[in-house]
Design a protein around this motif. Structure first.
Motif, mmCIF file in Angstrom:
data_model
loop_
_atom_site.group_PDB
_atom_site.id
_atom_site.type_symbol
_atom_site.label_atom_id
_atom_site.label_comp_id
_atom_site.label_asym_id
_atom_site.label_seq_id
_atom_site.Cartn_x
_atom_site.Cartn_y
_atom_site.Cartn_z
ATOM 1 N N ILE A 6 -8.192 -35.986 -14.704
ATOM 2 C CA ILE A 6 -7.492 -36.869 -15.627
ATOM 3 C C ILE A 6 -6.751 -37.396 -14.806
ATOM 4 C CG2 ILE A 6 -8.467 -35.215 -17.095
ATOM 5 C CD1 ILE A 6 -6.013 -34.995 -17.946
ATOM 6 N N ALA A 7 -6.885 -39.057 -15.335
ATOM 7 C CA ALA A 7 -5.883 -39.766 -14.953
ATOM 8 C C ALA A 7 -6.189 -41.664 -15.947
ATOM 9 C CB ALA A 7 -6.470 -40.106 -13.324
ATOM 10 N N ARG A 8 -4.908 -42.010 -15.047
ATOM 11 C CA ARG A 8 -4.651 -42.960 -15.604
ATOM 12 C C ARG A 8 -5.282 -43.985 -14.894
ATOM 13 N NH1 ARG A 8 -0.780 -46.575 -16.429
ATOM 14 N NH2 ARG A 8 -0.428 -48.666 -18.258
ATOM 15 N N CYS A 9 -5.164 -45.472 -15.237
ATOM 16 C CA CYS A 9 -5.548 -46.939 -14.027
ATOM 17 C C CYS A 9 -3.943 -47.663 -14.577
ATOM 18 C CB CYS A 9 -7.163 -47.227 -14.121
ATOM 19 S SG CYS A 9 -7.010 -48.863 -12.507
ATOM 20 N N ALA A 10 -3.582 -47.394 -13.219
ATOM 21 C CA ALA A 10 -2.309 -48.692 -13.916
ATOM 22 C C ALA A 10 -2.429 -50.101 -14.042
ATOM 23 C CB ALA A 10 -0.917 -48.667 -12.297
ATOM 24 N N ASP A 11 -3.790 -50.759 -12.959
ATOM 25 C CA ASP A 11 -3.736 -51.852 -13.000
ATOM 26 C C ASP A 11 -4.249 -51.744 -14.352
ATOM 27 O OD1 ASP A 11 -3.320 -52.671 -10.837
ATOM 28 O OD2 ASP A 11 -4.612 -51.918 -9.841
ATOM 29 N N THR A 12 -5.495 -51.102 -14.800
ATOM 30 C CA THR A 12 -6.387 -51.759 -16.790
ATOM 31 C C THR A 12 -5.928 -50.902 -17.305
ATOM 32 O OG1 THR A 12 -8.571 -49.557 -16.006
ATOM 33 C CG2 THR A 12 -8.025 -52.298 -14.632
ATOM 34 N N GLY A 13 -5.510 -50.677 -17.516
ATOM 35 C CA GLY A 13 -4.463 -49.122 -18.074
ATOM 36 C C GLY A 13 -5.817 -47.917 -18.967
ATOM 37 N N GLN A 14 -7.278 -48.225 -18.199
ATOM 38 C CA GLN A 14 -8.110 -46.893 -18.601
ATOM 39 C C GLN A 14 -7.640 -45.752 -18.601
ATOM 40 O OE1 GLN A 14 -11.694 -47.900 -15.764
ATOM 41 N NE2 GLN A 14 -11.482 -50.253 -17.612
ATOM 42 N N LEU A 15 -8.538 -45.085 -19.069
ATOM 43 C CA LEU A 15 -8.128 -43.247 -18.875
ATOM 44 C C LEU A 15 -9.032 -42.248 -18.547
ATOM 45 C CD1 LEU A 15 -5.565 -42.820 -22.389
ATOM 46 C CD2 LEU A 15 -5.059 -43.026 -19.860
ATOM 47 N N GLY A 16 -9.469 -41.497 -17.670
ATOM 48 C CA GLY A 16 -10.815 -41.321 -17.342
ATOM 49 C C GLY A 16 -10.416 -39.830 -17.055
ATOM 50 N N ILE A 17 -12.129 -38.614 -16.851
ATOM 51 C CA ILE A 17 -11.360 -37.516 -16.460
ATOM 52 C C ILE A 17 -13.295 -37.162 -15.651
ATOM 53 C CG2 ILE A 17 -12.313 -35.362 -17.619
ATOM 54 C CD1 ILE A 17 -10.793 -36.250 -20.132
ATOM 55 N N ALA A 18 -13.632 -36.602 -14.676
ATOM 56 C CA ALA A 18 -14.215 -35.704 -14.586
ATOM 57 C C ALA A 18 -14.254 -34.512 -14.075
ATOM 58 C CB ALA A 18 -14.751 -36.723 -13.106
ATOM 59 N N ILE A 19 -14.871 -33.746 -14.102
ATOM 60 C CA ILE A 19 -15.117 -32.478 -14.466
ATOM 61 C C ILE A 19 -16.436 -32.161 -14.170
ATOM 62 C CG2 ILE A 19 -15.871 -32.408 -17.208
ATOM 63 C CD1 ILE A 19 -13.483 -30.634 -17.177
ATOM 64 N N SER A 20 -16.064 -30.564 -13.335
ATOM 65 C CA SER A 20 -17.430 -30.274 -13.217
ATOM 66 C C SER A 20 -17.284 -28.135 -13.590
ATOM 67 C CB SER A 20 -17.595 -30.765 -11.633
ATOM 68 O OG SER A 20 -18.995 -29.756 -11.130
ATOM 69 N N SER A 21 -18.409 -27.705 -13.469
ATOM 70 C CA SER A 21 -18.517 -26.551 -13.794
ATOM 71 C C SER A 21 -19.913 -25.487 -13.320
ATOM 72 C CB SER A 21 -18.242 -26.306 -15.475
ATOM 73 O OG SER A 21 -18.003 -24.940 -15.787
ATOM 74 N N SER A 22 -19.397 -24.012 -12.960
ATOM 75 C CA SER A 22 -20.787 -23.430 -13.418
ATOM 76 C C SER A 22 -21.143 -23.209 -14.668
ATOM 77 C CB SER A 22 -19.864 -21.856 -12.722
ATOM 78 O OG SER A 22 -19.442 -21.549 -13.250
ATOM 79 N N SER A 23 -20.951 -23.330 -15.247
ATOM 80 C CA SER A 23 -21.020 -23.022 -17.075
ATOM 81 C C SER A 23 -21.668 -24.354 -17.511
ATOM 82 C CB SER A 23 -20.155 -23.177 -17.897
ATOM 83 O OG SER A 23 -19.665 -22.014 -17.406
ATOM 84 N N ILE A 24 -23.214 -24.567 -18.203
ATOM 85 C CA ILE A 24 -23.908 -25.447 -18.601
ATOM 86 C C ILE A 24 -23.265 -26.445 -19.462
ATOM 87 C CG2 ILE A 24 -24.976 -24.112 -20.760
ATOM 88 C CD1 ILE A 24 -27.783 -25.199 -20.042
ATOM 89 N N ALA A 25 -23.313 -27.625 -19.414
ATOM 90 C CA ALA A 25 -23.088 -28.549 -20.196
ATOM 91 C C ALA A 25 -21.167 -28.752 -20.072
ATOM 92 C CB ALA A 25 -23.215 -28.674 -21.153
ATOM 93 N N VAL A 26 -20.893 -28.922 -19.295
ATOM 94 C CA VAL A 26 -19.581 -28.615 -19.725
ATOM 95 C C VAL A 26 -18.807 -30.372 -20.376
ATOM 96 C CG1 VAL A 26 -19.195 -30.096 -17.103
ATOM 97 C CG2 VAL A 26 -17.363 -28.592 -17.940
ATOM 98 N N GLY A 27 -19.277 -31.332 -19.897
ATOM 99 C CA GLY A 27 -18.685 -32.282 -20.245
ATOM 100 C C GLY A 27 -18.825 -32.325 -22.004
ATOM 101 N N ALA A 28 -19.546 -31.385 -22.525
ATOM 102 C CA ALA A 28 -19.859 -31.425 -24.170
ATOM 103 C C ALA A 28 -18.619 -30.573 -25.142
ATOM 104 C CB ALA A 28 -21.020 -31.057 -24.085
#
Length: 225
Positions: A6-28
């Motif tokens: 998870i991270a913040r962009c210092a230039d835009t103030g955007q916040l984001g997450i990238a994630i992966s898992s062996s389980s189904i539908a981790v993004g849910a």
């Protein structure tokens, strides 16, 4: 079972997450973000309620460490949780309970924090932070660079099957919300394809939402504008 950044962009103030898992539908279940407030990833033995709980506490003025501590104490079973959080100022925190699965690690970096469990090697998380800190392009590009670095460093001990990328900016809804709920192999590569396809269209979807009378056409059958 899961690794994320998870991270913040210092230039835009955007916040984001990238994630992966062996389980189904981790993004849910695992990524939670609120524009102007922060981002949270709740993983390992996942309790989705921890995401909005931490975000509520951040919005009330607690710092990430205080918000995570209070949410974990309130919900119990903290020994089974792995949690990361970052606020709109870029302050981050991570927590890994004593029952976190397998080889695990969590590392805070410049405007980011990464964590994982059931890893092939603890160095996977360090590679993610380094890749993000040295990455170029939009926040989404840097987050995906970190995910590719994780795979190159060994990733999970077993195969991953789902992945997600979520970014929020100034709007009340995510400007990026892409998910691969199940892939037999290489969900991060599939997520990259989704981002490559969505990137040139992203602003059009924002424009259509905010000013439909002045926005570009869809370019599909039936759209005669």
């Amino acid at each position: 079972m899961t690794f994320s950044i998870i991270a913040r962009c210092a230039d835009t103030g955007q916040l984001g997450i990238a994630i992966s898992s062996s389980s189904i539908a981790v993004g849910a279940r695992c990524p939670w973000l609120r524009p102007g407030v922060g981002a949270v990833s709740t993983q390992n033995i996942t309790l989705p309620a921890l995401g909005p709980d931490v975000l509520d506490l951040l919005e009330q003025g607690l710092d990430p460490a205080g918000a995570v501590d209070k949410a974990l104490t309130s919900n119990g079973y903290s020994q089974y949780r792995q949690l990361t959080a970052i606020d709109h100022l870029g302050r981050s925190v991570h927590f890994s309970g004593s029952e976190t699965l397998g080889t695990h690690n969590a590392v805070s970096g410049e405007q980011c924090v990464a964590a994982g469990n059931m890893l092939a090697d603890r160095a996977v998380i360090e590679a993610m932070v380094t890749a993000f800190e040295h990455g170029e392009g939009q926040l989404a590009d840097r987050l995906l660079a970190a995910m590719h670095a994780a795979i190159a460093a060994g990733g999970e001990a077993g195969p991953v099957h789902s992945a997600a990328l979520v970014v929020v900016g100034e709007l009340t809804w995510p400007i990026i919300n892409l998910r691969v709920d199940w892939a037999e192999e290489q969900p991060i590569a599939e997520l990259q394809k989704l981002w490559d396809a969505y990137r040139p269209q992203m602003q059009d979807y924002i424009d259509r939402a905010l000013a439909p009378d002045r926005s570009p056409g869809y370019g599909v059958a039936g759209d005669e504008r």
